[in-house]
Design an enzyme around this catalytic site. Structure first.
Site, short mmCIF file in Angstrom:
data_model
loop_
_atom_site.label_atom_id
_atom_site.label_comp_id
_atom_site.label_asym_id
_atom_site.label_seq_id
_atom_site.Cartn_x
_atom_site.Cartn_y
_atom_site.Cartn_z
N GLU A 198 6.83 -7.14 8.36
CA GLU A 198 7.02 -5.46 7.82
C GLU A 198 7.96 -4.93 8.60
OE1 GLU A 198 2.86 -4.54 8.69
OE2 GLU A 198 2.10 -6.28 8.69
N GLU A 242 0.78 3.62 3.08
CA GLU A 242 -0.48 3.42 3.88
C GLU A 242 -0.73 4.60 5.05
OE1 GLU A 242 -2.33 0.16 7.45
OE2 GLU A 242 -0.80 -0.10 6.20
#
Length: 426
Positions: free
Chosen positions: A230, A341
């Site tokens: 990520e 997110e």
């Protein structure tokens, strides 16, 4: 003066004894508390001594960060048990080629798009042969749930990940909320790329965060062997102690159970660049109806040595995740996701006002909403191709949403984000 009655004298003696004992117990408790605190501090300091490597040069950033220029061969990555004999890759990997002849251009509207940089550069640079590492402090660790959780995602990752080409099932009840796009393909994936504009979203709670990133995934999506790479930008008061957007990375090889961490807070990611500090603040940032500042992130698997490299901008190499630290990603990825997110930690069913992206919904468009543009994936031939088709998902579109499209300049892109709590998202 007449003597006190026997019963009164006995009572006074009894009270004095009890008082002395209470003082002794209080002192014991105080000493015990200090001992526990000192033991915890000693454990924290021992951990910091492990991850804060000796510096050849130290730079104090205007935002308060301390950047240590650490010799490349002494960086935290090499403490990993699987990397004890690892030789840092010195030959640059073969970069993915554009499969078609169209190279993506910047948006040609009236508002500027510019590349964002890092705040600490205002105070100096690290010499060649070193890597810049943001120094961790005792306060950084104390903000975490515990020393064990410092630098880690707590509990499972954001999704109970799907099987190939299926929509993600969002874990309920863990406070994570998303607005993401994801690949719908049965092909093997060897990397991904996107350009993301950077904002400074407002964060309501000290344990909440807001991020925008890409995920490269492989493994069992409903088990404990999920592999994930990520990268993106995030605002996390708990991790960094402020509300500045920062470049970050993350990795795990066991579904966020025990392996992996943010940035360089554990061994694993090998940094090769002396100009980029992972975890350092990005500056300047985008402004509403003003200039837009973005970063381009490319992550791909070196076809020769198998390491997963991270590139920033047009041609800058940041470093790599060695193939040895993964299981499934030692071969290839099966899914890529892009998007935002947040974590909602508000009690009593009240939604957080933590913003995603710019804090505005997708439909306000360029200059006001957050975007990911020029979404691309790397195929088995080490070629970059524009993504298509993609699917999108958001748990609660009254809080955060996402809208995707395609164009000649931006390829596959999407706007996303939102304010969190509002009249339709109480």
């Amino acid at each position: 003066m007449s003597p006190l009655p026997l019963t009164t004298t006995a009572l006074l003696i009894f009270l004095l004894v009890i008082f002395d004992q209470s003082i002794a117990i209080s002192a014991l408790n105080y000493t015990s508390h200090k001992r526990v605190a000192s033991l915890r501090f000693a454990r924290i300091q021992k951990h910091l001594d492990k991850i804060n490597k000796p510096a050849i040069k130290t730079i104090v950033s205007p935002d308060g960060d301390i950047i240590d220029c650490v010799h490349r061969g002494r960086q935290p990555a090499l403490d990993h048990p699987l990397l004890r004999n690892h030789k840092i890759q010195k030959v640059a990997p073969e970069r993915p080629r554009l499969k078609d002849e169209q190279s993506w251009k910047n948006y040609s509207g009236n508002t500027d798009i510019r590349g964002a940089w890092q705040t600490w550069h205002q105070s100096g640079r690290c010499p060649k042969g070193t890597v810049p590492i943001r120094r961790s402090s005792v306060d950084d660790v104390l903000r975490a749930k515990s020393l064990y959780y410092y630098g880690k995602k707590q509990g499972r990752g954001p999704f109970a990940r799907p099987t190939r080409a299926q929509a993600p099932d969002v874990i309920s009840g863990n406070g994570h909320e998303h607005a993401i796009a994801y690949t719908v393909t049965s092909e093997e994936v060897y990397g991904a790329k996107a350009t993301i504009n950077v904002w400074e979203p407002s964060i309501e709670g000290p344990n909440e965060f807001s991020l925008s990133q890409l995920w490269i995934l492989s493994g069992s999506f409903d088990g404990t062997d999920l592999n994930s790479i990520e990268a993106g930008w995030q605002v996390s008061p708990q991790l960094y102690g402020d509300n500045r957007p920062r470049l970050f990375t993350y990795w795990t090889s066991d579904a966020y159970q025990a392996t992996g961490c943010y940035n360089l807070l554990c061994s694993g990611f090998v940094q090769t660049n002396n100009k980029i500090a992972i975890g350092a603040a990005i500056s300047p940032v985008s402004s509403f109806s003003g200039s837009q500042y973005d970063i381009t992130i490319l992550v791909w698997k070196d076809p020769k040595l198998g390491n997963w490299w991270m590139g920033l901008g047009d041609n800058m190499l940041v470093g790599y995740w060695p193939a040895e630290i993964f299981t499934h990603l030692s071969d290839h990825a099966t899914m890529v996701e892009w998007g935002g997110e947040v974590v909602n930690m508000q009690p009593n069913g009240v939604h957080t006002s933590t913003q995603m992206g710019s804090g505005h919904f997708a439909d306000v468009g360029f200059g006001q909403a957050s975007y990911f543009r020029n979404l691309e994936i790397v195929d088995a031939d080490n070629s970059l191709t524009s993504v298509g088709p993609i699917s999108t998902i958001a748990e609660n579109t009254n809080c955060y949403d996402i809208k995707s499209s395609k164009s000649g300049d931006w390829g596959t892109y999407f706007y996303y984000g939102g304010p969190g709590r509002n009249p339709k998202c109480p």
